[in-house]
Design an enzyme around this catalytic site. Structure first.
Site, short mmCIF file in Angstrom:
data_model
loop_
_atom_site.label_atom_id
_atom_site.label_comp_id
_atom_site.label_asym_id
_atom_site.label_seq_id
_atom_site.Cartn_x
_atom_site.Cartn_y
_atom_site.Cartn_z
N THR A 1 0.71 -1.16 -0.10
CA THR A 1 -0.01 0.02 -0.22
C THR A 1 1.13 1.26 0.15
O THR A 1 1.69 1.40 0.87
CB THR A 1 -0.96 -0.16 1.37
OG1 THR A 1 -1.89 -1.33 1.12
CG2 THR A 1 -1.85 1.33 1.30
N LYS B 1 -7.73 1.64 -2.77
CA LYS B 1 -7.35 1.49 -1.40
C LYS B 1 -7.22 2.39 -0.50
O LYS B 1 -7.93 2.18 0.74
CB LYS B 1 -5.89 0.74 -1.14
CG LYS B 1 -5.36 0.32 0.18
CD LYS B 1 -6.23 -0.56 0.99
CE LYS B 1 -5.47 -1.01 2.13
NZ LYS B 1 -4.14 -1.75 2.12
N LYS C 1 -1.00 5.45 8.52
CA LYS C 1 -0.29 5.21 7.30
C LYS C 1 -1.22 5.64 5.99
O LYS C 1 -1.03 6.45 5.15
CB LYS C 1 0.41 4.07 7.16
CG LYS C 1 1.05 3.76 5.70
CD LYS C 1 1.52 2.49 5.41
CE LYS C 1 1.82 2.36 3.91
NZ LYS C 1 2.23 0.96 3.59
#
Length: 296
Positions: A96, A171, A246
């Site tokens: 990611t 995402k 994050k």
């Protein structure tokens, strides 16, 4: 079955690689963590000594790395993947990372005659272990078609999100919604406590009403209503608060670049930053209810 090189055998990468072995693939792994590599070897995989060797031997190369910095280093650096892979190799990056890096590496891969998709995942460690991950895949249609049978060995839902970088875009948008939804769900349960409303009664009502969300019905932040949720295990992480932070930061960076207004996403990022700053980064992200309750 394919010969698969797997770079990055961490909490997510290792169970993903193990599931590929179970699916019948020949898996060869590289990681700086010797214990993780040993577990892969014990399960029937093979150990490789370098990124260069992993890339040179693979029909399909999968990476699961911590951030865009590592992705750029592994793919674009000296003796990296793009210099070492044979033409026609399929590259799958399930890290990611930021959209910009995903697109930069994809263009460089195409220039080397390599097919590439970005394929970040949703489902956490539990999904990785159970091979029920959702893959959000960005890249050319032909590369997606090649990647799908491999991804099916690790996941249950495989969705083509569009061109290069769109897997990462999906995402971070998804997790921005998840982070904000978990906060407001936790706030509602804390308010219910203050008002004398039983948590099970709130769950029974809201899970069947307009307040329903995945954060409530699948991952309820209070013990009891959903036995499988981390709240029943002292918020032992399925998806850590640090990882949520994050992803929320990535969403804010992307929003700034795209000129998109995301005030709730920004507030969610700020609240998770405070939660992590209290030493809770390794706890499950749903444990933010403890911070909102004032119990940490």
């Amino acid at each position: 079955m394919a010969r698969i090189g797997f770079i990055g055998l961490g909490n997510m990468g290792l169970p993903m690689a193990l599931n590929l072995i179970k699916a019948g693939h020949q898996v060869e792994g590289f990681d700086v963590n010797g214990a993780a590599v040993a577990k892969l070897r014990d399960a029937g995989g093979a150990e490789l000594e370098s990124v260069k060797l992993a890339a040179a031997r693979a029909d399909v190369l999968i990476t699961m790395l911590p951030s865009g910095n590592e992705v750029r280093e592994v793919y674009l650096g000296p003796a990296g993947v793009l210099e070492s892979a044979n033409p026609g190799t399929l590259l799958i990056d399930s890290s990611t990372i930021d959209v910009e890096t995903a697109r930069l590496v994809a263009v460089a891969a195409e220039g080397r005659g390599l097919s590439m998709v970005d394929a970040p995942v949703s489902g956490g460690v539990g999904g990785a272990q159970a091979a029920t991950l959702t893959f959000m895949v960005g890249g050319p249609e032909a590369a997606f078609v090649r990647a799908k049978p491999v991804l099916e060995g690790m996941g249950k839902t495989i969705v083509h999100a569009g061109g290069a970088g769109n897997g990462q875009a999906a995402k971070i948008c998804n997790n921005m919604m998840l982070g904000a939804a978990m906060i407001v769900t936790a706030e509602a349960f804390v308010l219910a406590e203050k008002l004398g409303l039983d948590k099970q009664r709130l769950f029974d009502i809201s899970s069947k009403s307009s307040g329903q969300s995945w954060s409530m019905t699948a991952y309820c932040p209070v013990p009891g209503p959903v036995p499988s949720s981390p709240a029943n295990r002292d918020y032992q992480a399925g998806f850590t608060a640090a990882m949520m932070l994050k992803d929320l930061k990535l969403a804010q960076d992307a929003a700034s670049t795209a000129g998109a207004a995301t005030p709730l996403g920004a507030e969610a990022a700020a609240l998770y930053a405070l939660y992590v700053a209290h030493g809770e980064g390794g706890r499950d992200f749903s444990g933010i209810i403890r911070f909102l309750r004032g119990s940490i």
